[in-house]
Design a protein around this motif. Structure first.
Motif, short mmCIF file in Angstrom:
data_model
loop_
_atom_site.label_atom_id
_atom_site.label_comp_id
_atom_site.label_asym_id
_atom_site.label_seq_id
_atom_site.Cartn_x
_atom_site.Cartn_y
_atom_site.Cartn_z
N VAL A 111 1.10 -0.91 -0.46
CA VAL A 111 0.49 0.31 0.11
C VAL A 111 0.71 1.34 0.02
O VAL A 111 0.92 2.34 -0.87
N GLY A 112 1.99 1.00 0.31
CA GLY A 112 2.54 2.53 0.37
C GLY A 112 3.84 3.03 -0.68
O GLY A 112 4.00 4.23 -0.64
N VAL A 113 3.56 1.72 -1.55
CA VAL A 113 4.60 1.80 -2.72
C VAL A 113 3.29 2.72 -3.49
O VAL A 113 3.99 3.67 -4.38
N CYS A 114 1.86 2.55 -3.04
CA CYS A 114 0.58 2.88 -4.01
C CYS A 114 0.97 4.73 -4.37
O CYS A 114 0.39 5.11 -4.70
N SER A 115 1.78 5.29 -3.60
CA SER A 115 2.39 6.75 -3.40
C SER A 115 3.22 6.79 -4.54
O SER A 115 2.72 7.19 -5.52
N GLN A 116 4.53 5.96 -4.03
CA GLN A 116 5.04 6.28 -5.79
C GLN A 116 4.61 5.67 -6.93
O GLN A 116 4.92 6.62 -8.07
N VAL A 117 3.92 4.70 -7.39
CA VAL A 117 3.34 4.28 -8.33
C VAL A 117 2.01 5.59 -9.01
O VAL A 117 2.67 6.22 -9.88
N GLY A 118 1.65 6.24 -7.76
CA GLY A 118 1.02 7.66 -8.21
C GLY A 118 2.67 8.62 -9.05
O GLY A 118 1.66 9.14 -10.16
N ILE A 119 3.89 9.00 -8.79
CA ILE A 119 4.21 9.57 -8.45
C ILE A 119 4.85 8.95 -10.10
O ILE A 119 4.81 10.11 -11.15
N VAL A 120 4.66 7.80 -10.22
CA VAL A 120 5.79 7.21 -11.79
C VAL A 120 4.71 7.24 -12.53
O VAL A 120 4.99 7.38 -14.09
N ILE A 121 3.18 7.32 -12.35
CA ILE A 121 2.01 6.98 -13.31
C ILE A 121 1.64 9.02 -13.82
O ILE A 121 1.69 9.35 -14.82
N GLY A 122 2.51 9.58 -13.40
CA GLY A 122 2.43 11.08 -13.35
C GLY A 122 3.79 11.29 -14.04
O GLY A 122 3.49 12.64 -15.52
N ILE A 123 4.51 10.58 -13.96
CA ILE A 123 5.65 11.09 -14.69
C ILE A 123 5.67 11.11 -16.65
O ILE A 123 5.86 11.47 -17.28
N ALA A 124 5.13 9.08 -16.36
CA ALA A 124 5.03 8.58 -17.59
C ALA A 124 4.01 9.38 -18.22
O ALA A 124 3.81 9.75 -19.66
N LEU A 125 2.96 9.74 -17.81
CA LEU A 125 1.69 11.31 -18.06
C LEU A 125 2.08 11.87 -18.54
O LEU A 125 2.40 12.57 -20.12
N ALA A 126 2.54 12.59 -18.25
CA ALA A 126 3.29 13.76 -18.60
C ALA A 126 4.55 13.69 -19.90
O ALA A 126 4.04 14.10 -21.35
#
Length: 476
Positions: free
Chosen positions: A155-170
């Motif tokens: 669950v804690g990793v989900c914060s980093q998942v959000g970050i890398v999704i944001g980077i990839a999307l951008a």
């Protein structure tokens, strides 16, 4: 143990609703806060020629130092957010603090959308940086604190998942190859995406539970238990409640009061945890990863890659894939082992980039092959970061510090994290322009040091309570 009457007063767990509440909270925080951080990190990478060209066409040309400032002032905003969030966090809690940060998303999008001079873009980047500072302080800790211990790491990793999704999307939206917003005519529409994710969070998060770690300090035990019962099975809720009470008692049993920074620095029994928290926070930035996230397009262009924007986008997709893999192995491999994978992989990756660049560009030995080898080394560097430190850093403080000292350590570590981010994002393009690929040797030395520190100073925290981790620290 938890007093039996108190446990009996809590409502029985309502089955699948526990998972729905946990899922809704994690999704709203990951997409509404962590993703904003990642999106802002990656949004200018592929625009490193488009934005300056647009400003020049408007009669406001900029130089390299001004472009570096536009990028790096994101870190200034992060620093402001990290310091400024401490008081709201203590007074309003995790949930309301994240919701309030959305104001700066709207402000940033307006400034970046309408800005025609470099200093307006700087203000826009600072504004979204405030959001990132708040997200980095709150998101990972919040999700870790609401989750059962058996899945805490995932669950804690989900914060980093959000970050890398944001980077990839951008990166995807700004790559010219995909004909989205990677042009002088359309790049301003990119800033509507953060507004959409903020609106999503504002629709979901108000109905999600508050962090039990906040409630135990600022509300009653009954309220804390009721919240835990909404998220955990009965036995897990009782165990979590006991752990929270024990942690609070260790801090003097003063509900609503955290240790001061002076008290934490003076606390001999927490000195090793303090050192680990600080070194890991600054290590993430000085590892060189932000040089890649901000300037990989510049690096690829320097390495004579045919389509540097596309290469950057593919690199972010690798980062995303490895983050999901890390979620699957986090509870099996352990935090410490994955962190060592990061430091060994990044040290080797940067060394390979330097050697390949020296052979191909400096000596003219198989230049095409060496250019491709640099791309492969960059991929290895990203993979190494994503599978370990990139995920663990976001929730490590919650696993090594008792409840009365978590926010205090975060208030020390996160500002230092942003100062390191600011240092790398400001100086890297200037130093890279001055000394070229020799810049990579700096990161080789730094990642080697952080690997040594992890091996000799950081215990394993997987599946352990704070009390167990504290005993582990006695061995280091």
């Amino acid at each position: 143990m938890l007093r039996e009457p108190l446990l009996n007063e809590g409502k029985k767990a309502d089955g699948s609703m526990q998972y729905i509440r946990l899922f809704a909270t994690v999704i709203s925080v990951s997409l509404g806060s962590s993703l904003q951080f990642g999106f802002a990190t990656g949004s200018l990478n592929n625009l490193e020629q488009i934005v300056p060209a647009t400003l020049a066409r408007l009669g406001n040309p900029i130089q390299m130092w001004q472009w570096a400032l536009i990028n790096s002032c994101f870190s200034v905003g992060g620093l402001i957010g990290s310091y400024g969030v401490v008081a709201p966090l203590a007074f309003f809690g995790r949930k309301k603090t994240l919701l309030g940060a959305n104001f700066f998303v709207f402000l940033s999008s307006a400034l970046l959308y309408y800005g025609t001079t470099w200093y307006v873009l700087v203000l826009g980047r600072m504004s979204i940086g405030v959001v990132a500072g708040v997200a980095q302080m709150v998101a990972g800790a919040y999700m870790t604190e609401i989750s059962p211990i058996a899945i805490r790491g995932s669950v804690g990793v989900c914060s980093q998942v959000g970050i890398v999704i944001g980077i990839a999307l951008a990166n995807f939206l700004t790559a010219p190859a995909f004909n989205m917003f990677g042009s002088m005519e359309l790049w301003r529409y990119l800033w509507l995406a953060p507004v959409g994710f903020s609106l999503f969070q504002m629709a979901i998060l108000p109905f999600c539970p508050e962090s039990p770690a906040f409630l135990i300090k600022n509300a009653s035990e009954e309220t804390t238990l009721q919240t835990l019962m909404k998220l955990h099975r009965e036995a897990s809720a009782a165990a979590h409640m006991n752990n929270l009470r024990n942690e609070l008692t260790q801090g003097g049993g003063k509900a609503g009061e955290d240790m001061t920074i002076g008290d934490l620095i003076a606390a001999r029994d927490l000195r090793k945890q303090l050192l680990v928290g600080v070194v890991v926070k600054i290590g993430v930035q000085f590892s060189g990863i932000d040089a890649i996230f901000y300037y990989s397009t510049l690096m690829f262009r320097h390495a004579n890659v045919a389509d540097p924007q596309l290469a950057t986008t593919l690199l972010s997709l690798v980062n995303l894939a490895m983050t999901f893999i890390a979620m699957g192995i986090m509870e099996k491999a352990g935090r410490r082992a994955l962190m060592m994978c990061t430091w060994i992989g990044m040290c080797s990756g940067f060394a390979t980039i330097y050697i390949a660049g020296s052979l191909g560009e400096g000596l003219g030995i198989l230049p095409a092959l060496m250019s491709n080898l640099q791309v492969v080394a960059m991929v290895i560097t990203i993979m190494s970061f994503a599978v370990g430190v990139g995920n663990v850093e976001g929730f490590l403080i919650s696993e090594i510090m008792p409840v009365y000292a978590k926010d205090t350590l975060a208030s020390i570590g996160q500002p230092l994290n942003w100062i390191a981010n600011l240092t790398v994002s400001t100086l890297f393009p200037i130093v890279f322009q001055a000394i070229g690929r020799t810049t990579y040797l700096i990161f080789v030395g730094l990642t080697f040091f952080f690997g040594w520190f992890t091996l000799n100073k950081i215990p394993e925290t997987k599946g352990k309570t704070i009390a167990q981790v504290t005993k582990e620290f006695e061995r280091y």
